[in-house]
Design an enzyme around this catalytic site. Structure first.
Site, PDB file in Angstrom:
ATOM      1  N   GLU A 165     -28.162  -1.425 -18.987  1.00 55.19           N
ATOM      2  CA  GLU A 165     -27.296  -1.157 -17.837  1.00 55.19           C
ATOM      3  C   GLU A 165     -25.903  -1.784 -17.955  1.00 55.19           C
ATOM      4  O   GLU A 165     -25.471  -2.517 -17.066  1.00 55.19           O
ATOM      5  CB  GLU A 165     -28.001  -1.601 -16.546  1.00 55.19           C
ATOM      6  CG  GLU A 165     -29.337  -0.887 -16.373  1.00 55.19           C
ATOM      7  CD  GLU A 165     -30.157  -1.373 -15.174  1.00 55.19           C
ATOM      8  OE1 GLU A 165     -29.666  -2.237 -14.425  1.00 55.19           O
ATOM      9  OE2 GLU A 165     -31.285  -0.889 -15.009  1.00 55.19           O
ATOM     10  N   ASN A 206     -29.601   1.136 -23.008  1.00 59.00           N
ATOM     11  CA  ASN A 206     -30.417   1.800 -21.987  1.00 59.00           C
ATOM     12  C   ASN A 206     -29.681   1.737 -20.649  1.00 59.00           C
ATOM     13  O   ASN A 206     -29.133   0.692 -20.282  1.00 59.00           O
ATOM     14  CB  ASN A 206     -31.747   1.030 -21.900  1.00 59.00           C
ATOM     15  CG  ASN A 206     -32.798   1.679 -21.032  1.00 59.00           C
ATOM     16  OD1 ASN A 206     -33.078   2.866 -21.188  1.00 59.00           O
ATOM     17  ND2 ASN A 206     -33.398   0.904 -20.136  1.00 59.00           N
ATOM     18  N   HIS A 242     -34.455   7.380 -13.329  1.00 63.58           N
ATOM     19  CA  HIS A 242     -34.990   7.082 -11.989  1.00 63.58           C
ATOM     20  C   HIS A 242     -34.416   8.140 -11.048  1.00 63.58           C
ATOM     21  O   HIS A 242     -33.344   7.967 -10.475  1.00 63.58           O
ATOM     22  CB  HIS A 242     -34.600   5.672 -11.557  1.00 63.58           C
ATOM     23  CG  HIS A 242     -35.269   4.599 -12.351  1.00 63.58           C
ATOM     24  ND1 HIS A 242     -36.626   4.375 -12.288  1.00 63.58           N
ATOM     25  CD2 HIS A 242     -34.779   3.708 -13.248  1.00 63.58           C
ATOM     26  CE1 HIS A 242     -36.944   3.372 -13.101  1.00 63.58           C
ATOM     27  NE2 HIS A 242     -35.839   2.961 -13.701  1.00 63.58           N
ATOM     28  N   GLU A 271     -37.608   5.392 -18.333  1.00 59.96           N
ATOM     29  CA  GLU A 271     -38.145   4.818 -17.090  1.00 59.96           C
ATOM     30  C   GLU A 271     -38.348   5.891 -16.028  1.00 59.96           C
ATOM     31  O   GLU A 271     -38.055   5.688 -14.845  1.00 59.96           O
ATOM     32  CB  GLU A 271     -37.197   3.727 -16.560  1.00 59.96           C
ATOM     33  CG  GLU A 271     -36.898   2.644 -17.575  1.00 59.96           C
ATOM     34  CD  GLU A 271     -36.025   1.500 -17.043  1.00 59.96           C
ATOM     35  OE1 GLU A 271     -35.850   1.401 -15.817  1.00 59.96           O
ATOM     36  OE2 GLU A 271     -35.529   0.711 -17.871  1.00 59.96           O
ATOM     37  N   ASP A 273     -39.178   8.200 -13.129  1.00 60.85           N
ATOM     38  CA  ASP A 273     -39.923   8.409 -11.880  1.00 60.85           C
ATOM     39  C   ASP A 273     -39.064   9.275 -10.966  1.00 60.85           C
ATOM     40  O   ASP A 273     -37.866   9.436 -11.193  1.00 60.85           O
ATOM     41  CB  ASP A 273     -40.393   7.103 -11.206  1.00 60.85           C
ATOM     42  CG  ASP A 273     -39.320   6.050 -11.017  1.00 60.85           C
ATOM     43  OD1 ASP A 273     -38.121   6.400 -11.021  1.00 60.85           O
ATOM     44  OD2 ASP A 273     -39.681   4.867 -10.847  1.00 60.85           O
TER      45      ASP A 273
HETATM   46  O1  G2I Z   1     -35.441  -1.478 -10.945  1.00 61.76           O
HETATM   47  C1  G2I Z   1     -36.171  -0.563 -11.713  1.00 61.76           C
HETATM   48  C2  G2I Z   1     -35.843  -0.723 -13.179  1.00 61.76           C
HETATM   49  C3  G2I Z   1     -34.416  -0.294 -13.452  1.00 61.76           C
HETATM   50  N1  G2I Z   1     -34.125  -0.393 -14.881  1.00 61.76           N
HETATM   51  C4  G2I Z   1     -34.407  -1.655 -15.496  1.00 61.76           C
HETATM   52  C5  G2I Z   1     -35.819  -2.126 -15.193  1.00 61.76           C
HETATM   53  O2  G2I Z   1     -36.024  -3.402 -15.733  1.00 61.76           O
HETATM   54  C6  G2I Z   1     -36.069  -2.129 -13.713  1.00 61.76           C
HETATM   55  O3  G2I Z   1     -37.413  -2.601 -13.519  1.00 61.76           O
HETATM   56  C7  G2I Z   1     -37.651  -3.313 -12.359  1.00 61.76           C
HETATM   57  C8  G2I Z   1     -39.119  -3.738 -12.323  1.00 61.76           C
HETATM   58  O4  G2I Z   1     -39.940  -2.587 -12.359  1.00 61.76           O
HETATM   59  C9  G2I Z   1     -39.391  -4.497 -11.032  1.00 61.76           C
HETATM   60  O5  G2I Z   1     -40.715  -5.021 -11.036  1.00 61.76           O
HETATM   61  O6  G2I Z   1     -36.850  -4.441 -12.285  1.00 61.76           O
HETATM   62  C10 G2I Z   1     -36.982  -5.096 -11.040  1.00 61.76           C
HETATM   63  C11 G2I Z   1     -35.969  -6.222 -10.933  1.00 61.76           C
HETATM   64  O7  G2I Z   1     -34.693  -5.788 -11.222  1.00 61.76           O
HETATM   65  C12 G2I Z   1     -38.406  -5.641 -10.903  1.00 61.76           C
HETATM   66  O8  G2I Z   1     -38.572  -6.202  -9.623  1.00 61.76           O
HETATM   67  C13 G2I Z   1     -38.807  -7.565  -9.611  1.00 61.76           C
HETATM   68  C14 G2I Z   1     -38.710  -8.032  -8.180  1.00 61.76           C
HETATM   69  O9  G2I Z   1     -37.409  -7.717  -7.675  1.00 61.76           O
HETATM   70  C15 G2I Z   1     -38.934  -9.491  -8.094  1.00 61.76           C
HETATM   71  O10 G2I Z   1     -38.950  -9.906  -6.760  1.00 61.76           O
HETATM   72  C16 G2I Z   1     -40.246  -9.866  -8.793  1.00 61.76           C
HETATM   73  O11 G2I Z   1     -40.370 -11.265  -8.853  1.00 61.76           O
HETATM   74  O12 G2I Z   1     -40.072  -7.903 -10.136  1.00 61.76           O
HETATM   75  C17 G2I Z   1     -40.260  -9.291 -10.204  1.00 61.76           C
HETATM   76  C18 G2I Z   1     -41.563  -9.588 -10.944  1.00 61.76           C
HETATM   77  O13 G2I Z   1     -42.636  -8.983 -10.292  1.00 61.76           O
END
Ligand code: G2I
Length: 511
Positions: A165, A206, A242, A271, A273
């Site tokens: 990003e 990415n 997304h 990614e 969805d």
């Molecule tokens: O946001 C969707 C994706 C966008 N592209 C990059 C990816 O890395 C990103 O993934 C998401 C995860 O799927 C989430 O699970 O990234 C988020 C954070 O930017 C992740 O969320 C975080 C929560 O915000 C936190 O509160 C939590 O502690 O996940 C953490 C671990 O569970």
């Protein structure tokens, strides 16, 4: 389980089979088959096309045995959603912890899956110490982080999202500790460090909202062109994808992928969805299904599109509701791990059957609904229902039931139910109210409709069945929050009404 096998010969005096075409109804498939019983998994179908089909996952999800079983069988590639990010792997400067990422790579090894490493350099989920570094120390910290992590996973991950990003929506570079310290050169520096640590891994940049042509993908195109000109090690671009039903499909996605491929780069959908404003309905679900299919078709049409990863495969573990309140239902499988229509659409786009085990007939029965109720607050509920046989084989109705869920409010627990009119004759229709075994808001009871017998020919519909129910104490309902209630006054596909054949769900999404 195939409907075909349960079908009995049409008995004498069978029900009249009205032609679907005689009715002004929507015919979009929305509920989809309830079971994944087709030939080959998503990954096997993709592999037959020279691609992989993968899913993101995360450590807290892996103890869920039912989830892990499908993750391990249906998908040939996994991406850890969080456990390889900087805040997890180097929370304190110089102290590396790969425990969580190793759990994911162990899972992948046990299930014969490849792993996409995600991600080495990102502005988000960065431990505080990185942002607090003096600018002059950021490059060394970044290079050290990349070197340690890519070395640890050398030979284990097949590809890395090295830089994640890097762009703003308008195509300018996003501000981050790395950009602030090094300008856009941080990207080349990161790629070189990753290549030095793991010369065999495919190295990617990415980003999201780069799937279609636009300012952001133009900026990415300019960046990667420049990196290639400079001989910087770069193998591909990751398009996160997304998507959201309310924002339209990415503009010229296939052509956009192709222009990156024409630079000699691989392209990966990393990614995927497709979220929607909740509640889901037939139209949104149809759009979602189309988007999943179109992404799959775009990838297959571009020789250098190497594969597709969904950002987790089930709504149960989606990031969407936490980030976009009021939105969700974004994934290929629902919260009960049942594949949706989108799953079938991806399968067929990959050249397989639709997964229903029905010999290519997507969802042999579907339910349509209209409200005949002018008042949602009175003492009666008046759903109009009809079934349509969308398959190629006759369906015996005697083992078919339909459920319409509603909320009892605070009235009596006994009900009267009525069939007012149907072209197949109300004497052929059974109806009762039952309490839901797992009561949910808006769905603590359901009206169950059955049939005394008869056969529904391919393409035929029962025609409308005008139903009515009341509590025996005649107290009022509030239908507006009922799970299966809709405001539409003409018949349309209804994914919140379930159809069962032989006790198995063949249409719709249960509450
Ligand atoms: O946001 C969707 C994706 C966008 N592209 C990059 C990816 O890395 C990103 O993934 C998401 C995860 O799927 C989430 O699970 O990234 C988020 C954070 O930017 C992740 O969320 C975080 C929560 O915000 C936190 O509160 C939590 O502690 O996940 C953490 C671990 O569970």
């Amino acid at each position: 389980m195939a409907l075909v096998k349960r079908c009995r010969p049409t008995r004498a005096g069978g029900l009249p089979a009205l032609l679907v075409g005689a009715l002004a109804v929507a015919t979009t498939l929305t509920g989809g088959p309830a079971h994944a019983a087709g030939q080959g998994t998503l990954h096997e179908l993709a592999a037959a096309q020279g691609r992989y089909f993968g899913s993101a996952t995360d450590n807290p999800e892996l103890p869920d045995a039912a989830y892990a079983a499908t993750l391990g069988s249906e998908f040939g590639q996994i991406t850890p959603g969080n456990s390889m990010k900087w805040d997890t792997t180097e929370p304190v400067r110089g102290q590396f912890d790969f425990t969580k990422g190793d759990v994911v790579t162990d899972f992948a090894r046990q299930h014969g899956q490849t792993v996409r490493g995600h991600t080495l350099v990102w502005h988000n989920q960065l431990p505080g110490w990185v942002g607090a570094l003096p600018s002059a120390q950021v490059e060394a910290a970044m290079t050290h982080h990349i070197t340690e992590e890519a070395t640890h996973y050398r030979g284990v991950v097949s590809a890395w999202d090295v830089v994640n990003e890097p762009f703003n929506e308008d195509g300018t570079f996003r501000t981050s500790p790395f950009y602030t310290a090094m300008g856009s050169d941080y990207i080349a520096t990161a790629l070189r460090a990753a290549h030095a640590a793991d010369p065999d891994a495919k190295l990617y940049i990415n980003d999201y909202n780069v799937e279609g042509r636009g300012a952001k993908s133009d900026a990415l195109y300019a960046l990667v062109s420049d990196l290639i000109d400079k001989g910087v090690p770069l193998d591909g671009v990751g398009m996160q994808a997304h998507l959201a039903v309310q924002y339209g499909f990415p503009y010229q996605m296939q052509a956009n992928m192709q222009r990156f491929a024409d630079l000699g780069l691989d392209v990966a959908v990393t990614e995927l969805d497709v979220r929607m404003p909740l509640p889901a309905d037939a139209a949104k679900t149809a759009t979602q299904t189309a988007y999943y299919r179109q992404v799959t078709e775009a990838c297959l049409a571009v020789a250098r599109c190497v594969g597709i990863t969904v950002w987790d495969y089930t709504d149960t573990y989606s990031w969407v509701p936490g980030t976009f309140p009021g939105e969700g239902a974004a994934n290929l499988y629902d919260e009960n791990l049942r594949p949706k229509a989108a799953y079938s659409a991806v399968r067929t786009a990959l050249g397989g059957d639709d997964g229903s085990g029905e010999g290519g007939d997507p969802g042999a029965l579907k339910a349509q609904y209209r409200s005949s109720d002018a008042s949602v607050g009175d003492n009666q509920i008046k759903p109009g229902l009809q079934l349509v046989n969308t398959g190629g084989t006759a369906v015996s109705l005697s083992d078919v039931t339909v459920r319409y869920w509603f909320s009892s409010e605070n009235g009596a627990s006994t009900y009267s139910t009525w069939c007012d009119w149907t072209p197949i004759g109300c004497s052929n229709v059974t109806h009762r109210v039952a309490a839901a075994s797992t009561p949910k808001a808006g769905a603590d009871h359901y009206l169950e409709v059955g049939f005394a017998g008869g056969t529904l020919a391919p393409g035929a519909t029962t025609g409308e069945i005008q139903l009515r129910l009341n509590k025996t104490d005649w107290s009022n309902f509030n239908e507006s929050d009922d799970y299966s209630h809709g405001a539409g006054t003409s018949y349309a596909d209804a994914s919140r009404i379930a159809v069962y054949a032989g006790g198995e769900l063949v249409w719709g999404i249960e509450p």
